[in-house]
Design an enzyme around this catalytic site. Structure first.
Site, PDB file in Angstrom:
ATOM      1  CE  LYS A   9      70.862  18.422  47.735  1.00 29.75           C
ATOM      2  NZ  LYS A   9      69.994  18.112  46.557  1.00 29.75           N
ATOM      3  NE  ARG A  50      71.315  12.262  49.691  1.00 25.49           N
ATOM      4  CZ  ARG A  50      71.829  13.365  48.972  1.00 25.49           C
ATOM      5  NH1 ARG A  50      72.481  13.882  49.521  1.00 25.49           N
ATOM      6  NH2 ARG A  50      71.559  13.201  47.880  1.00 25.49           N
ATOM      7  NE  ARG A  87      70.990  11.321  42.074  1.00 26.31           N
ATOM      8  CZ  ARG A  87      71.408  12.408  41.302  1.00 26.31           C
ATOM      9  NH1 ARG A  87      71.958  12.217  40.231  1.00 26.31           N
ATOM     10  NH2 ARG A  87      71.796  13.811  41.864  1.00 26.31           N
TER      11      ARG A  87
HETATM   12  P1  AP5 Z   1      72.501  21.828  41.739  1.00 27.82           P
HETATM   13  O1  AP5 Z   1      73.051  22.794  42.487  1.00 27.82           O
HETATM   14  O2  AP5 Z   1      73.892  20.948  41.221  1.00 27.82           O
HETATM   15  O3  AP5 Z   1      71.560  20.886  42.442  1.00 27.82           O
HETATM   16  P2  AP5 Z   1      71.677  19.925  43.630  1.00 27.82           P
HETATM   17  O4  AP5 Z   1      70.503  20.192  44.666  1.00 27.82           O
HETATM   18  O5  AP5 Z   1      73.181  20.152  44.458  1.00 27.82           O
HETATM   19  O6  AP5 Z   1      71.658  18.568  43.336  1.00 27.82           O
HETATM   20  P3  AP5 Z   1      72.515  17.051  43.469  1.00 27.82           P
HETATM   21  O7  AP5 Z   1      72.315  16.169  42.359  1.00 27.82           O
HETATM   22  O8  AP5 Z   1      73.976  17.373  43.824  1.00 27.82           O
HETATM   23  O9  AP5 Z   1      71.732  16.614  44.622  1.00 27.82           O
HETATM   24  P4  AP5 Z   1      71.793  14.938  44.985  1.00 27.82           P
HETATM   25  O10 AP5 Z   1      71.102  15.368  46.524  1.00 27.82           O
HETATM   26  O11 AP5 Z   1      71.166  14.105  44.146  1.00 27.82           O
HETATM   27  O12 AP5 Z   1      73.294  14.710  44.954  1.00 27.82           O
HETATM   28  P5  AP5 Z   1      74.566  14.858  46.045  1.00 27.82           P
HETATM   29  O13 AP5 Z   1      75.838  14.809  45.295  1.00 27.82           O
HETATM   30  O14 AP5 Z   1      74.287  15.457  47.225  1.00 27.82           O
HETATM   31  O15 AP5 Z   1      71.749  22.109  40.540  1.00 27.82           O
HETATM   32  C1  AP5 Z   1      71.253  21.215  39.490  1.00 27.82           C
HETATM   33  C2  AP5 Z   1      71.406  21.803  38.111  1.00 27.82           C
HETATM   34  O16 AP5 Z   1      70.520  22.635  37.907  1.00 27.82           O
HETATM   35  C3  AP5 Z   1      72.700  22.391  37.814  1.00 27.82           C
HETATM   36  O17 AP5 Z   1      72.863  22.329  36.435  1.00 27.82           O
HETATM   37  C4  AP5 Z   1      72.595  23.899  38.048  1.00 27.82           C
HETATM   38  O18 AP5 Z   1      73.210  24.770  37.356  1.00 27.82           O
HETATM   39  C5  AP5 Z   1      70.886  24.171  37.718  1.00 27.82           C
HETATM   40  N1  AP5 Z   1      70.147  24.861  38.472  1.00 27.82           N
HETATM   41  C6  AP5 Z   1      70.367  25.184  39.929  1.00 27.82           C
HETATM   42  N2  AP5 Z   1      69.207  25.967  40.358  1.00 27.82           N
HETATM   43  C7  AP5 Z   1      68.705  26.352  39.262  1.00 27.82           C
HETATM   44  C8  AP5 Z   1      67.597  27.309  39.157  1.00 27.82           C
HETATM   45  N3  AP5 Z   1      67.113  28.019  40.205  1.00 27.82           N
HETATM   46  N4  AP5 Z   1      66.892  27.440  37.911  1.00 27.82           N
HETATM   47  C9  AP5 Z   1      67.409  26.743  36.698  1.00 27.82           C
HETATM   48  N5  AP5 Z   1      68.573  25.837  36.932  1.00 27.82           N
HETATM   49  C10 AP5 Z   1      69.266  25.790  38.014  1.00 27.82           C
HETATM   50  O19 AP5 Z   1      74.793  13.264  46.151  1.00 27.82           O
HETATM   51  C11 AP5 Z   1      74.933  12.187  45.469  1.00 27.82           C
HETATM   52  C12 AP5 Z   1      75.149  10.905  45.891  1.00 27.82           C
HETATM   53  O20 AP5 Z   1      75.963  10.530  46.892  1.00 27.82           O
HETATM   54  C13 AP5 Z   1      73.528  10.424  46.618  1.00 27.82           C
HETATM   55  O21 AP5 Z   1      72.714   9.753  45.431  1.00 27.82           O
HETATM   56  C14 AP5 Z   1      74.057   9.233  47.355  1.00 27.82           C
HETATM   57  O22 AP5 Z   1      74.312   8.154  46.868  1.00 27.82           O
HETATM   58  C15 AP5 Z   1      75.377   9.851  48.006  1.00 27.82           C
HETATM   59  N6  AP5 Z   1      75.350  10.644  49.099  1.00 27.82           N
HETATM   60  C16 AP5 Z   1      75.418  12.104  49.444  1.00 27.82           C
HETATM   61  N7  AP5 Z   1      75.147  12.462  50.401  1.00 27.82           N
HETATM   62  C17 AP5 Z   1      74.801  11.317  51.287  1.00 27.82           C
HETATM   63  C18 AP5 Z   1      74.146  11.118  52.457  1.00 27.82           C
HETATM   64  N8  AP5 Z   1      73.974  11.956  53.466  1.00 27.82           N
HETATM   65  N9  AP5 Z   1      73.680   9.609  52.879  1.00 27.82           N
HETATM   66  C19 AP5 Z   1      73.956   8.825  51.961  1.00 27.82           C
HETATM   67  N10 AP5 Z   1      74.450   8.986  50.803  1.00 27.82           N
HETATM   68  C20 AP5 Z   1      74.747  10.269  50.376  1.00 27.82           C
HETATM   69 MG    MG Z   2      74.826  18.767  44.848  1.00 29.45          MG
END
Ligand code: AP5
Ligand code: MG
Ligand code: ZN
Length: 221
Positions: free
Chosen positions: A13, A88, A171
């Site tokens: 994402k 989410r 997660r």
């Molecule tokens: P990346 O692009 O970083 O993936 P992502 O989908 O953004 O993963 P996140 O871990 O950020 O998602 P998340 O939803 O768990 O965390 P968030 O920060 O939103 O890519 C991942 C890796 O893969 C990278 O190394 C990248 O280079 C690689 N990659 C990408 N695409 C690729 C491809 N096509 N091929 C190969 N490699 C690839 O949330 C964190 C925490 O915050 C949550 O757990 C929760 O506690 C809280 N939180 C956030 N939003 C909310 C909400 N709305 N409500 C409640 N709590 C929330």
């Molecule tokens: Mg992210």
């Protein structure tokens, strides 16, 4: 353009959001990034959010919804935005619909990046992120030009605390129970579009651009 981007942790994402927002000149609103910035600055919101994030649990809906409402009211959101990681839960999705309808606006599309669980651990444990600008890299799949430094802003790259194998599993579980119901939520409103996130980063982006172009044309008609 008002886009919701969702999918399991590690689906890509954040990676795709950066490219989409560059192309369409809209702000990238990542609730995860906002929480992490608040944690780094030790604000009351950060202290509250940290209790949940470190365990891989969701921050409570009321806290998250209030934070997003505040952000969407800022001037740079007038012409659109991309929400990464919000909504989410169904409650958050309903709150967003309420916010939009109270302004007689609607979402352009809810884009799901689909990636099976078997890809996720490898992606997450190899991820390195920039806390300053939110860019993410991978030690194998998306290396920065200079090891340990962000290509965009030059800051140090770090490994996220919630990127350990155990927390990632938690997660994924949270995603399945609390976020996956959004698939039906958006399908029933004819807003859901799905992209295969297992392909290479540039190919995923190409598919997304195609979908967004078509969704945008539909809205203009
Ligand atoms: P990346 O692009 O970083 O993936 P992502 O989908 O953004 O993963 P996140 O871990 O950020 O998602 P998340 O939803 O768990 O965390 P968030 O920060 O939103 O890519 C991942 C890796 O893969 C990278 O190394 C990248 O280079 C690689 N990659 C990408 N695409 C690729 C491809 N096509 N091929 C190969 N490699 C690839 O949330 C964190 C925490 O915050 C949550 O757990 C929760 O506690 C809280 N939180 C956030 N939003 C909310 C909400 N709305 N409500 C409640 N709590 C929330
Ligand atoms: Mg992210
Ligand atoms: Zn950076």
């Amino acid at each position: 353009m008002k886009i919701v981007l969702f999918g399991p942790p590690g689906a890509g994402k954040g990676t795709q959001a950066k490219s989409i927002c560059n192309r369409y000149s809209i702000p990238h609103i990542s609730t995860g990034d906002i929480f992490r910035r608040n944690i780094a600055e030790n604000t009351p919101l950060g202290v509250e959010a940290k209790k949940y994030i470190d365990k891989g649990h969701l921050v409570p809906d009321d806290v998250t919804i209030r934070m997003v409402y505040d952000r969407l009211e800022q001037e740079d959101c007038y012409n659109g935005y991309l929400l990464d990681g919000f909504p989410r839960t169904v409650k958050q999705a309903e709150a967003l619909q309420y916010f939009l309808s109270s302004r007689k606006e609607c979402l352009t599309t809810a884009l799901l990046i689909e990636v099976p669980g078997s890809f996720i651990i490898d992606r997450m444990t190899g991820r390195r992120v920039c806390l300053a600008c939110g860019a993410s890299y991978h030690i194998k799949y998306n290396k920065p030009k200079v090891q340990g430094r962000c290509d965009v802003c030059g800051s140090d790259l770090i490994q996220r605390k919630d990127d350990t194998e155990d927390t990632v599993r938690e997660r994924l579980e949270v995603y399945e129970t609390q976020t996956a119901p959004l698939i039906d939520f958006y399908k029933s409103r004819d807003l859901l579009r799905t992209v295969d996130g297992t392909k290479a980063i540039n190919l995923v982006f190409e598919s997304i651009c195609k979908i967004l172009g078509e969704s945008y044309d539909n809205i203009k008609k």
